[in-house]
Design a protein around this motif. Structure first.
Motif, PDB file in Angstrom:
ATOM      1  N   ASP A 287       0.801  -1.219   0.000  1.00 60.31           N
ATOM      2  CA  ASP A 287       0.000   0.000   0.000  1.00 60.31           C
ATOM      3  C   ASP A 287       0.840   1.278   0.000  1.00 60.31           C
ATOM      4  N   GLU A 291       0.471   5.653  -6.479  1.00 60.85           N
ATOM      5  CA  GLU A 291      -0.663   5.307  -7.337  1.00 60.85           C
ATOM      6  C   GLU A 291      -0.304   5.328  -8.815  1.00 60.85           C
ATOM      7  N   GLU A 294       0.115   1.874 -10.369  1.00 61.19           N
ATOM      8  CA  GLU A 294      -0.893   0.862 -10.063  1.00 61.19           C
ATOM      9  C   GLU A 294      -1.083  -0.176 -11.163  1.00 61.19           C
TER      10      GLU A 294
END
Length: 408
Positions: A287, A291, A294
């Protein structure tokens, strides 16, 4: 024995005086360097803040009147480093102790990083429980969390500071019974996914009579090896695992900076290099991956380490960078390409097997590599015993030709 204490005597004089007294009570000499900029020292230093500023080619008055806090801290760090380095060279420094908050932690650890590996370095800091990499760098530094802020003496701070001082006493007054090998030393880079290669090569080199030092290619590992090459501690380099360049290029967490691969090239140190683990960029837990990545391919190495596969485009750029670094070498240099996989998980059937990406890497290396670099290609993966042995044998050959071998 003399321990140098680096500290801001205008704000931490009482605490530094306490550490000084503990050291003296154990029969250890103390030299206090004042790095305070704000006001007058609370105790008398052996090296004044004015002298520290002058060692950084400035003046205390200018730092007080004109400099921003960050600029002043940087200057005092440079000055303290220059003084500590000179004292060590003159045989007047046996260890360094620092204590403080973020400001003096930055200053004192700058001085500590200027000293060779092996010189005792202890930093009592309010910053020691966080990310210490900016302070420690690639040096053998002990950081002790102060628990409470270093602001006055109390039952807690006295104990923590005394423990640090006594630890320093133990280090400077006890000569360790550690044999220093009178053998040429080889630096080797390793990752978990290149371990079999390194183990085979290391065993061969040690059988030949070399001392080996293996560096975990986690950013600081590569920096440490580069530093030791420049210091002359390492006589030859077996750079199996150049993965830190993937993190430097793509934005991973284990980069070693843009100077990786420069030290051996600039010093003429014999080196044999490969492409170990250039298939991956390193991040923390899954996590924590930005992003923007991704849609990429990942491999969960463990709960704290997430690996991301490098793309053909990134591999082409990595090949060009590494080729240019090696082409600048002033000493004997060879590049070994494992055409069947650059890591344990880049072979057929494993998660990161990507012939297109590997081909982009190899083609860029071939295109940009100077003729002065010996290029060897083998139809094996990096962990194949024959590949590891070939690299080790080539480095041994270079070392012998340079008069650096164990038989010289």
């Amino acid at each position: 024995m003399t321990v140098v204490i680096v500290g801001t005597l205008d704000t931490k004089g009482e605490e530094i005086g306490f550490a000084r007294d503990v050291l003296r009570s154990q029969g250890v000499g103390v030299h206090v360097i004042d790095t305070g900029v704000l006001g007058d020292p609370e105790i008398d230093p052996d090296t004044t803040a004015s002298e520290v500023a002058e060692a950084a080619d400035t003046t205390l008055e200018r730092l007080r009147e004109d400099a921003e806090r960050g600029e002043a801290m940087e200057a005092m760090g440079e000055g303290a480093a220059a003084i500590a380095r000179q004292m060590h060279d003159d045989g007047e420094l046996d260890g360094v102790l620092g204590l403080g908050g973020s400001g003096n932690t930055s200053i004192a650890t700058t001085a500590m990083r200027a000293l060779p590996v092996g010189v005792p370095k202890v930093m009592v800091s309010t910053m020691a429980s966080g990310d210490t990499e900016p302070y420690v760098g690639a040096k053998d530094m002990m950081m002790l969390y102060s628990v409470a802020d270093i602001e006055g003496l109390n039952q807690l701070s006295r104990k923590v500071i005394a423990n640090a001082a006594l630890a320093m006493v133990g280090m400077v007054t006890n000569e360790p019974d550690v044999a220093v090998a009178d053998r040429p030393t080889i630096g080797i880079t390793m990752f978990g996914v290149t371990t079999p290669c390194v183990q085979t090569a290391r065993e061969y080199l040690e059988e030949r009579g070399y001392e080996t030092i293996v560096f975990h290619a986690t950013g600081t590992g590569g920096k440490a090896m580069e530093d030791l090459v420049r210091q002359g501690v390492i006589d030859g380099v077996l750079d199996v695992t150049t993965t830190e360049w993937a993190d430097e290029l793509v934005g991973g967490v284990l980069n070693a900076g843009p100077d990786r691969l420069d030290a051996a090239a600039e010093t003429g140190t014999p080196q044999v290099v490969s492409t170990g683990a250039l298939d991956m960029v390193n991040f923390g837990p899954r996590d924590s991956v930005p992003e923007t990545f991704e849609d990429r391919q990942f491999h969960i190495h463990n709960p704290q380490v997430t690996l991301m596969r490098t793309t053909p485009e990134e591999n082409a750029e990595l090949g060009e960078i590494i080729a240019e670094k090696l082409s600048a070498a002033t000493g004997p240099t060879a590049l070994y390409l494992p055409l069947s996989g650059v890591s344990m998980i880049d072979i057929e059937g494993e998660d990161f097997h990507d012939p297109e990406a590997d081909t982009a890497l190899f083609e860029a290396l071939r295109e940009h590599l100077a003729d002065s670099v010996e290029l060897v290609e083998m139809e094996t993966d990096v962990n194949d015993e024959a590949f590891a042995r070939a690299m080790a044998e080539k480095l041994d050959e270079y070392m012998q030709e340079a008069g650096l071998g164990p038989d010289e």
